[in-house]
Design a protein around this motif. Structure first.
Motif, PDB file in Angstrom:
ATOM      1  N   PHE A  45     -42.929 -21.647 -17.568  1.00  5.37           N
ATOM      2  CA  PHE A  45     -42.138 -22.862 -17.408  1.00  5.37           C
ATOM      3  C   PHE A  45     -40.655 -22.581 -17.614  1.00  5.37           C
ATOM      4  CE2 PHE A  45     -40.155 -26.692 -19.267  1.00  5.37           C
ATOM      5  CZ  PHE A  45     -40.245 -27.526 -18.160  1.00  5.37           C
ATOM      6  N   MET A  46     -40.333 -21.807 -18.641  1.00  8.68           N
ATOM      7  CA  MET A  46     -38.929 -21.479 -18.889  1.00  8.68           C
ATOM      8  C   MET A  46     -38.364 -20.620 -17.759  1.00  8.68           C
ATOM      9  SD  MET A  46     -38.270 -23.220 -21.536  1.00  8.68           S
ATOM     10  CE  MET A  46     -36.676 -22.668 -22.070  1.00  8.68           C
ATOM     11  N   LEU A  47     -39.164 -19.720 -17.215  1.00 11.52           N
ATOM     12  CA  LEU A  47     -38.724 -18.928 -16.058  1.00 11.52           C
ATOM     13  C   LEU A  47     -38.459 -19.849 -14.874  1.00 11.52           C
ATOM     14  CD1 LEU A  47     -38.217 -16.206 -14.639  1.00 11.52           C
ATOM     15  CD2 LEU A  47     -40.674 -16.138 -14.133  1.00 11.52           C
ATOM     16  N   TRP A  48     -39.325 -20.815 -14.655  1.00  9.64           N
ATOM     17  CA  TRP A  48     -39.140 -21.784 -13.580  1.00  9.64           C
ATOM     18  C   TRP A  48     -37.805 -22.517 -13.735  1.00  9.64           C
ATOM     19  CZ3 TRP A  48     -39.111 -27.236 -13.819  1.00  9.64           C
ATOM     20  CH2 TRP A  48     -39.137 -27.878 -12.590  1.00  9.64           C
ATOM     21  N   LEU A  49     -37.498 -22.934 -14.965  1.00  8.84           N
ATOM     22  CA  LEU A  49     -36.220 -23.606 -15.206  1.00  8.84           C
ATOM     23  C   LEU A  49     -35.050 -22.675 -14.908  1.00  8.84           C
ATOM     24  CD1 LEU A  49     -36.916 -25.509 -18.566  1.00  8.84           C
ATOM     25  CD2 LEU A  49     -36.712 -26.497 -16.271  1.00  8.84           C
ATOM     26  N   ALA A  50     -35.155 -21.433 -15.329  1.00 12.45           N
ATOM     27  CA  ALA A  50     -34.065 -20.471 -15.118  1.00 12.45           C
ATOM     28  C   ALA A  50     -33.844 -20.188 -13.639  1.00 12.45           C
ATOM     29  CB  ALA A  50     -34.368 -19.172 -15.869  1.00 12.45           C
ATOM     30  N   GLN A  51     -34.922 -20.153 -12.864  1.00 11.85           N
ATOM     31  CA  GLN A  51     -34.803 -19.812 -11.454  1.00 11.85           C
ATOM     32  C   GLN A  51     -34.151 -20.905 -10.613  1.00 11.85           C
ATOM     33  OE1 GLN A  51     -38.709 -18.606 -10.141  1.00 11.85           O
ATOM     34  NE2 GLN A  51     -38.262 -16.465 -10.583  1.00 11.85           N
ATOM     35  N   ARG A  52     -33.900 -22.041 -11.195  1.00  9.13           N
ATOM     36  CA  ARG A  52     -33.158 -23.072 -10.461  1.00  9.13           C
ATOM     37  C   ARG A  52     -31.727 -22.612 -10.202  1.00  9.13           C
ATOM     38  NH1 ARG A  52     -34.364 -28.592 -13.611  1.00  9.13           N
ATOM     39  NH2 ARG A  52     -33.463 -27.312 -15.256  1.00  9.13           N
ATOM     40  N   ASP A  53     -31.181 -21.756 -11.107  1.00  8.10           N
ATOM     41  CA  ASP A  53     -29.787 -21.314 -10.981  1.00  8.10           C
ATOM     42  C   ASP A  53     -29.606 -19.803 -10.907  1.00  8.10           C
ATOM     43  OD1 ASP A  53     -28.667 -23.951 -11.091  1.00  8.10           O
ATOM     44  OD2 ASP A  53     -29.048 -23.962 -13.242  1.00  8.10           O
ATOM     45  N   ILE A  54     -30.645 -19.048 -11.166  1.00 11.51           N
ATOM     46  CA  ILE A  54     -30.560 -17.587 -11.132  1.00 11.51           C
ATOM     47  C   ILE A  54     -31.521 -17.106 -10.044  1.00 11.51           C
ATOM     48  CG2 ILE A  54     -30.877 -15.440 -12.433  1.00 11.51           C
ATOM     49  CD1 ILE A  54     -30.466 -17.100 -15.008  1.00 11.51           C
ATOM     50  N   SER A  55     -31.076 -16.136  -9.262  1.00 14.92           N
ATOM     51  CA  SER A  55     -31.913 -15.662  -8.163  1.00 14.92           C
ATOM     52  C   SER A  55     -33.260 -15.158  -8.667  1.00 14.92           C
ATOM     53  CB  SER A  55     -31.207 -14.544  -7.390  1.00 14.92           C
ATOM     54  OG  SER A  55     -31.102 -13.384  -8.189  1.00 14.92           O
ATOM     55  N   MET A  56     -34.249 -15.244  -7.795  1.00 14.27           N
ATOM     56  CA  MET A  56     -35.614 -14.876  -8.167  1.00 14.27           C
ATOM     57  C   MET A  56     -35.709 -13.419  -8.623  1.00 14.27           C
ATOM     58  SD  MET A  56     -39.139 -15.086  -5.976  1.00 14.27           S
ATOM     59  CE  MET A  56     -38.586 -13.931  -4.754  1.00 14.27           C
ATOM     60  N   GLY A  57     -35.111 -12.507  -7.872  1.00 15.30           N
ATOM     61  CA  GLY A  57     -35.202 -11.090  -8.217  1.00 15.30           C
ATOM     62  C   GLY A  57     -34.564 -10.774  -9.558  1.00 15.30           C
ATOM     63  N   THR A  58     -33.390 -11.325  -9.796  1.00 14.44           N
ATOM     64  CA  THR A  58     -32.702 -11.096 -11.067  1.00 14.44           C
ATOM     65  C   THR A  58     -33.478 -11.714 -12.216  1.00 14.44           C
ATOM     66  OG1 THR A  58     -30.534 -10.990 -10.007  1.00 14.44           O
ATOM     67  CG2 THR A  58     -30.570 -11.520 -12.359  1.00 14.44           C
ATOM     68  N   SER A  59     -33.898 -12.958 -12.052  1.00 10.55           N
ATOM     69  CA  SER A  59     -34.588 -13.631 -13.157  1.00 10.55           C
ATOM     70  C   SER A  59     -35.913 -12.949 -13.474  1.00 10.55           C
ATOM     71  CB  SER A  59     -34.794 -15.115 -12.851  1.00 10.55           C
ATOM     72  OG  SER A  59     -35.578 -15.288 -11.693  1.00 10.55           O
ATOM     73  N   TYR A  60     -36.647 -12.529 -12.456  1.00 11.18           N
ATOM     74  CA  TYR A  60     -37.929 -11.870 -12.709  1.00 11.18           C
ATOM     75  C   TYR A  60     -37.730 -10.528 -13.404  1.00 11.18           C
ATOM     76  CZ  TYR A  60     -42.569  -9.951 -12.141  1.00 11.18           C
ATOM     77  OH  TYR A  60     -43.782  -9.392 -12.395  1.00 11.18           O
ATOM     78  N   ALA A  61     -36.750  -9.764 -12.957  1.00 10.90           N
ATOM     79  CA  ALA A  61     -36.496  -8.459 -13.577  1.00 10.90           C
ATOM     80  C   ALA A  61     -36.061  -8.609 -15.032  1.00 10.90           C
ATOM     81  CB  ALA A  61     -35.440  -7.699 -12.776  1.00 10.90           C
ATOM     82  N   VAL A  62     -35.193  -9.567 -15.310  1.00 14.87           N
ATOM     83  CA  VAL A  62     -34.737  -9.786 -16.686  1.00 14.87           C
ATOM     84  C   VAL A  62     -35.897 -10.285 -17.546  1.00 14.87           C
ATOM     85  CG1 VAL A  62     -33.214 -11.199 -18.143  1.00 14.87           C
ATOM     86  CG2 VAL A  62     -32.328 -10.133 -16.051  1.00 14.87           C
ATOM     87  N   TRP A  63     -36.670 -11.214 -17.014  1.00 12.52           N
ATOM     88  CA  TRP A  63     -37.825 -11.779 -17.729  1.00 12.52           C
ATOM     89  C   TRP A  63     -38.813 -10.687 -18.128  1.00 12.52           C
ATOM     90  CZ3 TRP A  63     -42.762 -13.175 -15.097  1.00 12.52           C
ATOM     91  CH2 TRP A  63     -43.601 -13.984 -15.873  1.00 12.52           C
ATOM     92  N   THR A  64     -39.194  -9.870 -17.170  1.00  9.06           N
ATOM     93  CA  THR A  64     -40.157  -8.813 -17.482  1.00  9.06           C
ATOM     94  C   THR A  64     -39.532  -7.737 -18.367  1.00  9.06           C
ATOM     95  OG1 THR A  64     -39.674  -7.647 -15.420  1.00  9.06           O
ATOM     96  CG2 THR A  64     -41.554  -9.166 -15.421  1.00  9.06           C
ATOM     97  N   GLY A  65     -38.238  -7.482 -18.202  1.00  8.69           N
ATOM     98  CA  GLY A  65     -37.570  -6.490 -19.044  1.00  8.69           C
ATOM     99  C   GLY A  65     -37.539  -6.899 -20.506  1.00  8.69           C
ATOM    100  N   ILE A  66     -37.174  -8.145 -20.752  1.00  6.43           N
ATOM    101  CA  ILE A  66     -37.178  -8.649 -22.131  1.00  6.43           C
ATOM    102  C   ILE A  66     -38.595  -8.617 -22.694  1.00  6.43           C
ATOM    103  CG2 ILE A  66     -36.815 -10.679 -23.598  1.00  6.43           C
ATOM    104  CD1 ILE A  66     -34.507 -11.454 -21.684  1.00  6.43           C
TER     105      ILE A  66
END
Length: 105
Positions: A45-66
């Motif tokens: 859910f938090m990733l979904w919120l973040a992806q409203r303003d951050i590109s999918m590739g960047t948000s997914y990479a940062v999400w999985t990296g953290i």
């Protein structure tokens, strides 16, 4: 605000592998599975919120990296996972990639 959502999502991402690990112990099986599912839903859910303003590739990479780096640290601190030079170097490269993605966004 999107980056805050993304950092929270990444931190929540740590919870579901921990829940799955807990579920491997017989008496904690269902508690661990419940924890894993709850963290998956909250993190997603938090990733979904973040992806409203951050590109999918960047948000997914940062999400999985953290999530990967945090889970690695939890494994070392609480589950006696090996802390070898190679493993630490690999996680530092993941963290460097996450920082690079943030800087270049």
């Amino acid at each position: 605000m999107a980056w805050i959502y993304l950092i929270i999502a990444g931190l929540l991402e740590i919870g579901w592998p921990v829940g799955l690990k807990m579920s491997q112990e017989g008496e904690n099986r269902w508690l661990g599975i419940g924890i894993a599912v709850a963290f998956m839903v909250a993190s997603g859910f938090m990733l979904w919120l973040a992806q409203r303003d951050i590109s999918m590739g960047t948000s997914y990479a940062v999400w999985t990296g953290i999530g990967a780096a945090g889970t690695f640290l939890v494994g070392i601190l609480f589950y006696n996972d090996a802390a070898t030079f190679g493993r630490i170097a690999g996680v530092l490269m993941i963290i460097s990639g996450v920082i690079t993605l943030k800087i270049s966004h």
